[in-house]
Scaffold this active site. Structure first.
Site, PDB file in Angstrom:
ATOM      1  N   GLY A  87     -24.108  25.119  -3.809  1.00  0.00           N
ATOM      2  CA  GLY A  87     -24.893  24.123  -3.085  1.00  0.00           C
ATOM      3  C   GLY A  87     -26.000  23.491  -3.908  1.00  0.00           C
ATOM      4  O   GLY A  87     -26.995  23.023  -3.356  1.00  0.00           O
ATOM      5  N   SER A  88     -25.817  23.429  -5.241  1.00  0.00           N
ATOM      6  CA  SER A  88     -26.882  22.795  -6.034  1.00  0.00           C
ATOM      7  C   SER A  88     -26.940  21.288  -5.763  1.00  0.00           C
ATOM      8  O   SER A  88     -28.021  20.698  -5.812  1.00  0.00           O
ATOM      9  CB  SER A  88     -26.690  23.080  -7.528  1.00  0.00           C
ATOM     10  N   ASN A  89     -25.806  20.678  -5.458  1.00  0.00           N
ATOM     11  CA  ASN A  89     -25.847  19.255  -5.069  1.00  0.00           C
ATOM     12  C   ASN A  89     -26.532  19.079  -3.719  1.00  0.00           C
ATOM     13  O   ASN A  89     -27.293  18.125  -3.523  1.00  0.00           O
ATOM     14  CB  ASN A  89     -24.440  18.663  -5.043  1.00  0.00           C
ATOM     15  N   MET A 127     -14.564  22.834  -1.297  1.00  0.00           N
ATOM     16  CA  MET A 127     -13.344  22.971  -2.082  1.00  0.00           C
ATOM     17  C   MET A 127     -12.097  23.056  -1.210  1.00  0.00           C
ATOM     18  O   MET A 127     -11.291  23.978  -1.343  1.00  0.00           O
ATOM     19  CB  MET A 127     -13.457  24.180  -3.012  1.00  0.00           C
ATOM     20  N   ILE A 161      -8.999  20.419   0.577  1.00  0.00           N
ATOM     21  CA  ILE A 161      -8.445  19.079   0.744  1.00  0.00           C
ATOM     22  C   ILE A 161      -8.471  18.770   2.240  1.00  0.00           C
ATOM     23  O   ILE A 161      -8.042  19.584   3.064  1.00  0.00           O
ATOM     24  CB  ILE A 161      -7.008  19.020   0.198  1.00  0.00           C
ATOM     25  N   ASN A 188     -17.720  12.029  -1.519  1.00  0.00           N
ATOM     26  CA  ASN A 188     -17.421  13.242  -2.278  1.00  0.00           C
ATOM     27  C   ASN A 188     -17.957  13.087  -3.697  1.00  0.00           C
ATOM     28  O   ASN A 188     -18.007  11.971  -4.222  1.00  0.00           O
ATOM     29  CB  ASN A 188     -15.906  13.475  -2.344  1.00  0.00           C
ATOM     30  N   HIS A 227     -17.209  14.413  -7.577  1.00  0.00           N
ATOM     31  CA  HIS A 227     -16.143  15.037  -8.356  1.00  0.00           C
ATOM     32  C   HIS A 227     -16.559  15.079  -9.828  1.00  0.00           C
ATOM     33  O   HIS A 227     -17.043  14.084 -10.371  1.00  0.00           O
ATOM     34  CB  HIS A 227     -14.840  14.232  -8.199  1.00  0.00           C
ATOM     35  N   SER A 239     -18.373  11.543 -10.769  1.00  0.00           N
ATOM     36  CA  SER A 239     -18.203  10.356  -9.922  1.00  0.00           C
ATOM     37  C   SER A 239     -18.506  10.702  -8.472  1.00  0.00           C
ATOM     38  O   SER A 239     -18.112  11.765  -7.994  1.00  0.00           O
ATOM     39  CB  SER A 239     -16.744   9.857  -9.965  1.00  0.00           C
ATOM     40  N   ASP A 297      -9.128  12.562  -4.459  1.00  0.00           N
ATOM     41  CA  ASP A 297     -10.055  12.085  -5.502  1.00  0.00           C
ATOM     42  C   ASP A 297      -9.784  10.622  -5.860  1.00  0.00           C
ATOM     43  O   ASP A 297      -9.988  10.213  -7.015  1.00  0.00           O
ATOM     44  CB  ASP A 297      -9.965  12.964  -6.764  1.00  0.00           C
ATOM     45  N   GLU A 322     -24.847  15.129 -11.877  1.00  0.00           N
ATOM     46  CA  GLU A 322     -24.439  15.069 -10.459  1.00  0.00           C
ATOM     47  C   GLU A 322     -25.672  15.055  -9.563  1.00  0.00           C
ATOM     48  O   GLU A 322     -25.732  14.322  -8.574  1.00  0.00           O
ATOM     49  CB  GLU A 322     -23.559  16.279 -10.117  1.00  0.00           C
TER      50      GLU A 322
END
Ligand code: GAR
Length: 202
Positions: free
Chosen positions: A21-23, A99, A101, A116, A118, A145, A154, A183
């Site tokens: 969860g760093s983002n 993680m 789909i 998202n 990536h 991205s 993606d 990111e």
């Protein structure tokens, strides 16, 4: 085409995570220092031990754990996920290291409202293990991205990218760390672009 109906308002976000969860943290921080005008109303994880859940709790954000193992069918899990999401009616769903789909059913339901991040310069290196694959291919440049989520894995329209040079002595871990730093910069920027109606919808 762009979507400008969110301009000026406080965006509500539901963030989906699976791990560190760093983002998520970079978004929490960007909201706290008013870089973006948004509120995270819930963080949902498919793993009960995801460290991102602790980050959310520390920031006073509601957390939900919905393990996927008990669902054999992808759409069935996504329907449960959607029930959680719909309790908050978010303006935007943020995939931050989630993680899994998502089924076409889920993606269509929230069309134009899922972002998202990536770890590659899409459309290159879709899928997993991107950093090692970039090194193995002898690339001199890598990156990250943020894109809108569509049915193609993606593959949705790109909102923003960050480029990172590949150094001669890089291994997958050193490269991962430098990409991750980027990111943390671009995800809040992408949310800001969405708020400004500057995200392509097609
Ligand atoms: C990030 O590097 C993100 O780009 C990647 O997982 C990591 C999550 O880190 N996502 C994907 O690979 C999705 N296909 P975080 O939990 O510390 O934010």
């Amino acid at each position: 085409m762009t979507n400008d109906q969110n301009q000026g308002k406080v965006l509500t976000l539901v963030v989906l995570i699976s791990g560190s969860g760093s983002n998520l943290q970079s978004i929490i921080d960007a909201i706290a220092d008013r870089t973006i005008k948004a509120r995270i109303t819930a963080v949902i994880s498919n793993h009960s031990d995801a460290y991102g859940l602790e980050r959310a709790s520390k920031a006073g954000i509601e957390t939900i754990v919905e393990p996927h193992q008990q669902y054999s069918d992808r759409k069935q899990y996504d329907q449960v996920l959607a029930r959680h999401v719909d309790r908050y009616s978010p303006d935007l769903i943020i995939l931050a290291g989630f993680m899994r789909i998502l089924s076409p059913w889920f993606v269509t339901r929230y069309s134009g409202k899922i972002l998202n991040i990536h770890p590659s310069l899409l459309p290159k290196y879709k899928g997993t293990n991107t950093h090692q694959r970039v090194i193995d291919a002898g690339e001199t440049e890598h990156g990250a991205s943020v894109h809108l989520v569509t049915e193609e894995l993606d593959g949705g329209p790109i909102v923003i990218q960050a480029r990172v040079p590949v150094e001669r002595d890089d291994d997958a871990e050193s490269l991962r760390r430098r990409v991750l730093e980027q990111e943390h910069i671009i995800y809040p920027q992408a949310i800001k672009l969405f708020a400004q109606g500057k995200v392509p919808t097609e």
